[in-house]
Write an enzyme that holds these catalytic residues in place. Structure first.
Site, PDB file in Angstrom:
ATOM      1  CB  CYS A  83      30.666  33.697  45.778  1.00  0.00           C
ATOM      2  SG  CYS A  83      31.732  33.416  44.365  1.00  0.00           S
ATOM      3  CG  HIS A 114      27.963  30.506  42.735  1.00  0.00           C
ATOM      4  ND1 HIS A 114      27.784  31.069  41.489  1.00  0.00           N
ATOM      5  CD2 HIS A 114      29.174  30.953  43.165  1.00  0.00           C
ATOM      6  CE1 HIS A 114      28.821  31.837  41.197  1.00  0.00           C
ATOM      7  NE2 HIS A 114      29.678  31.781  42.197  1.00  0.00           N
TER       8      HIS A 114
HETATM    9  N1  NDP Z   1      32.236  39.524  40.471  1.00  0.00           N
HETATM   10  C1  NDP Z   1      31.839  38.799  41.489  1.00  0.00           C
HETATM   11  O1  NDP Z   1      30.708  38.321  41.568  1.00  0.00           O
HETATM   12  C2  NDP Z   1      32.755  38.487  42.582  1.00  0.00           C
HETATM   13  C3  NDP Z   1      33.999  39.117  42.710  1.00  0.00           C
HETATM   14  N2  NDP Z   1      34.776  38.853  43.786  1.00  0.00           N
HETATM   15  C4  NDP Z   1      36.071  39.514  44.040  1.00  0.00           C
HETATM   16  O2  NDP Z   1      35.843  40.896  44.346  1.00  0.00           O
HETATM   17  C5  NDP Z   1      36.870  41.699  43.783  1.00  0.00           C
HETATM   18  C6  NDP Z   1      36.261  42.668  42.797  1.00  0.00           C
HETATM   19  O3  NDP Z   1      35.622  41.968  41.754  1.00  0.00           O
HETATM   20  P1  NDP Z   1      34.791  42.718  40.622  1.00  0.00           P
HETATM   21  O4  NDP Z   1      33.972  43.793  41.249  1.00  0.00           O
HETATM   22  O5  NDP Z   1      34.140  41.681  39.808  1.00  0.00           O
HETATM   23  O6  NDP Z   1      35.990  43.410  39.780  1.00  0.00           O
HETATM   24  P2  NDP Z   1      35.906  44.589  38.721  1.00  0.00           P
HETATM   25  O7  NDP Z   1      37.033  44.381  37.786  1.00  0.00           O
HETATM   26  O8  NDP Z   1      34.532  44.720  38.186  1.00  0.00           O
HETATM   27  O9  NDP Z   1      36.220  45.911  39.607  1.00  0.00           O
HETATM   28  C7  NDP Z   1      37.489  46.168  40.144  1.00  0.00           C
HETATM   29  C8  NDP Z   1      37.483  47.491  40.887  1.00  0.00           C
HETATM   30  O10 NDP Z   1      38.811  47.730  41.391  1.00  0.00           O
HETATM   31  C9  NDP Z   1      39.322  48.928  40.814  1.00  0.00           C
HETATM   32  N3  NDP Z   1      40.741  48.777  40.505  1.00  0.00           N
HETATM   33  C10 NDP Z   1      41.296  48.009  39.535  1.00  0.00           C
HETATM   34  N4  NDP Z   1      42.645  48.141  39.543  1.00  0.00           N
HETATM   35  C11 NDP Z   1      42.920  49.002  40.526  1.00  0.00           C
HETATM   36  C12 NDP Z   1      44.138  49.559  41.020  1.00  0.00           C
HETATM   37  N5  NDP Z   1      45.335  49.239  40.492  1.00  0.00           N
HETATM   38  N6  NDP Z   1      44.079  50.428  42.047  1.00  0.00           N
HETATM   39  C13 NDP Z   1      42.895  50.763  42.573  1.00  0.00           C
HETATM   40  N7  NDP Z   1      41.706  50.295  42.156  1.00  0.00           N
HETATM   41  C14 NDP Z   1      41.728  49.413  41.143  1.00  0.00           C
HETATM   42  C15 NDP Z   1      38.504  49.176  39.563  1.00  0.00           C
HETATM   43  O11 NDP Z   1      38.533  50.545  39.248  1.00  0.00           O
HETATM   44  P3  NDP Z   1      38.425  51.102  37.713  1.00  0.00           P
HETATM   45  O12 NDP Z   1      36.971  51.041  37.334  1.00  0.00           O
HETATM   46  O13 NDP Z   1      38.943  52.492  37.803  1.00  0.00           O
HETATM   47  O14 NDP Z   1      39.282  50.195  36.874  1.00  0.00           O
HETATM   48  C16 NDP Z   1      37.132  48.695  40.035  1.00  0.00           C
HETATM   49  O15 NDP Z   1      36.543  49.679  40.830  1.00  0.00           O
HETATM   50  C17 NDP Z   1      37.857  40.718  43.153  1.00  0.00           C
HETATM   51  O16 NDP Z   1      38.874  40.443  44.096  1.00  0.00           O
HETATM   52  C18 NDP Z   1      37.001  39.491  42.847  1.00  0.00           C
HETATM   53  O17 NDP Z   1      37.771  38.340  42.801  1.00  0.00           O
HETATM   54  C19 NDP Z   1      34.316  37.994  44.721  1.00  0.00           C
HETATM   55  C20 NDP Z   1      33.127  37.360  44.623  1.00  0.00           C
HETATM   56  C21 NDP Z   1      32.270  37.549  43.534  1.00  0.00           C
HETATM   57  N1  PHD Z   2      35.655  32.787  41.654  1.00  0.00           N
HETATM   58  C1  PHD Z   2      34.290  33.187  41.960  1.00  0.00           C
HETATM   59  C2  PHD Z   2      34.184  34.653  42.219  1.00  0.00           C
HETATM   60  C3  PHD Z   2      35.360  35.257  42.909  1.00  0.00           C
HETATM   61  O1  PHD Z   2      35.837  36.269  42.484  1.00  0.00           O
HETATM   62  O2  PHD Z   2      35.816  34.623  43.976  1.00  0.00           O
HETATM   63  P1  PHD Z   2      36.920  35.210  44.984  1.00  0.00           P
HETATM   64  O3  PHD Z   2      36.201  36.177  45.880  1.00  0.00           O
HETATM   65  O4  PHD Z   2      37.424  34.046  45.744  1.00  0.00           O
HETATM   66  O5  PHD Z   2      37.983  35.865  44.159  1.00  0.00           O
HETATM   67  C4  PHD Z   2      33.397  32.789  40.780  1.00  0.00           C
HETATM   68  O6  PHD Z   2      33.936  32.743  39.724  1.00  0.00           O
HETATM   69  O7  PHD Z   2      32.217  32.576  40.903  1.00  0.00           O
END
Ligand code: NDP
Ligand code: PHD
Length: 344
Positions: free
Chosen positions: A150, A242
């Site tokens: 992001c 951000h």
């Molecule tokens: N939060 C943000 O703003 C941002 C996040 N990201 C990236 O996006 C991805 C997701 O982030 P975020 O949504 O915050 O994470 P969350 O922890 O909120 O969600 C994770 C998701 O993955 C599922 N999950 C977890 N473990 C497993 C597993 N072993 N097998 C299958 N499914 C699984 C969870 O299911 P369950 O509910 O059943 O545990 C849930 O649906 C990450 O890689 C993060 O770094 C990137 C940019 C921004």
């Molecule tokens: N690290 C970013 C969010 C994130 O999860 O990034 P990435 O998609 O590279 O894992 C933040 O904290 O704002």
């Protein structure tokens, strides 16, 4: 043509944003949601802690969550959006691509792999063609496409606009919102009345991903941009958006007016989620600001301001919505690009 779509990691913070964007989308029909084994088999409503400030769409609320496993995902899904934790994505995404699924992923694993396109469609849509190399080398019928981190997405469109002046050096310092760490990522006791000058791995991601995104695809390889990039990443107590302070040194002389004109005229794309203009440049010296400006272009625009000449380049501030343009919206836009370019 309507494309059938699924979300991997649909119960998470990014998964919920994906639902919000995909449920009303004209090109995609959301038919499958997956999460961890603990959530599988249950109605979405019962296992997702819904945090979006709009109700769960009724059709989605009643859907049964599936396991994130090729054997549990219907064969006739055209496109899977992935928002899995990166260690899970690293294991599961290649299995799904091998099983024939096309995956548009937001997770950080494999972003810098040479045969994986890392795309911001308005900046480097042409990199998508490295999928031919990916399929040839990995023997996949499916395909894996990534969107960047992001913080990287926030600055790269402005840098792409300035690169006609020959970017040689980029310094950036970020002020990142708490939603980037996920709902439980930073506790309120840590962040209220505070700023945290460390986000693990973020600086390295910004430095590497920016060079790949700004690189040139020669038909076989993506040749990374040779600019020298240095990032410093900081968490502040904003919820979304951000903000970044950027210093760019260029080979050719550049004025404030040149930089503003290059950003304003940088072209958008004729895709559903791509805003026009892509970059909004403020005249006011105190903009952009997260609370006021993160929803420009439905959260998909980049805003910039505070342009100033320096001894050999320009300095400015830029901002984007980290969970829309920086995450879920970026994956959806990559899905639209895959559709436009005939990969679905
Ligand atoms: N939060 C943000 O703003 C941002 C996040 N990201 C990236 O996006 C991805 C997701 O982030 P975020 O949504 O915050 O994470 P969350 O922890 O909120 O969600 C994770 C998701 O993955 C599922 N999950 C977890 N473990 C497993 C597993 N072993 N097998 C299958 N499914 C699984 C969870 O299911 P369950 O509910 O059943 O545990 C849930 O649906 C990450 O890689 C993060 O770094 C990137 C940019 C921004
Ligand atoms: N690290 C970013 C969010 C994130 O999860 O990034 P990435 O998609 O590279 O894992 C933040 O904290 O704002």
């Amino acid at each position: 043509m309507t494309v059938t779509a699924g979300i991997l990691g649909a119960t998470g913070a990014v998964g919920q944003r994906l639902i919000q964007l995909l449920e009303p989308h004209p090109d995609f029909e959301l038919v499958t949601l997956t999460a961890s084994d603990a959530s599988a088999g249950h109605p979405y409503r019962d296992v997702a802690k819904w945090r979006i400030d709009a109700p769960i769409p009724e059709t989605i609320a009643e859907m049964t969550v599936r396991r994130t496993d090729p054997d549990d995902i219907p064969d006739d899904i055209d496109l899977l959006f992935s928002s899995l934790p990166s260690d899970v994505g690293k294991r599961v995404e290649p299995e799904l691509c091998e099983a024939g699924y096309v995956v548009s992923s937001n997770s950080s694993n494999d972003r810098t792999a040479p045969d994986v396109p890392l795309t911001i469609p308005e900046v480097n849509a042409g990199h998508l063609d490295v999928l031919e190399v990916q399929r040839e080398e990995r023997g996949w019928d499916g395909a894996l496409v990534k969107n960047p981190n992001c913080s990287t997405i926030t600055m790269v469109p402005t840098l792409a606009a300035l690169d006609s002046f020959g970017i040689e050096q980029i310094h950036v310092s970020t002020l990142q919102a708490v939603s980037g760490a996920g709902y439980s990522g930073v506790s309120s006791m840590e962040i209220i009345d505070n700023a945290i000058p460390h986000i693990g791995g973020e600086e390295q991601k910004m430095e590497a991903e920016a060079c790949k995104l700004l690189g040139a695809f020669d038909g076989r390889e993506i040749n990374w941009h040779e600019a020298d990039v240095a990032a410093s990443c900081n968490r502040i107590p904003t919820i979304d958006g951000h903000l970044e302070n950027v210093w760019v040194e260029t080979r050719d002389e550049i004025t404030t007016e040149d930089a503003a004109a290059a950003m304003r005229s940088y072209e958008s794309l004729d895709l559903h989620s791509s805003p026009d203009p892509l970059i909004h440049v403020f005249e006011e010296p105190d903009r952009p600001q997260p609370r006021l400006d993160r929803l420009h272009g439905n959260g998909m625009a980049v805003t910039a301001g505070g342009l100033r000449e320096t001894s050999n380049g320009v300095q400015y501030n830029c901002l984007a919505h980290n969970t829309i343009r920086g995450a879920a919206g970026a994956s959806v836009l990559n899905g639209e690009l895959l559709l436009r370019d005939g990969w679905l």
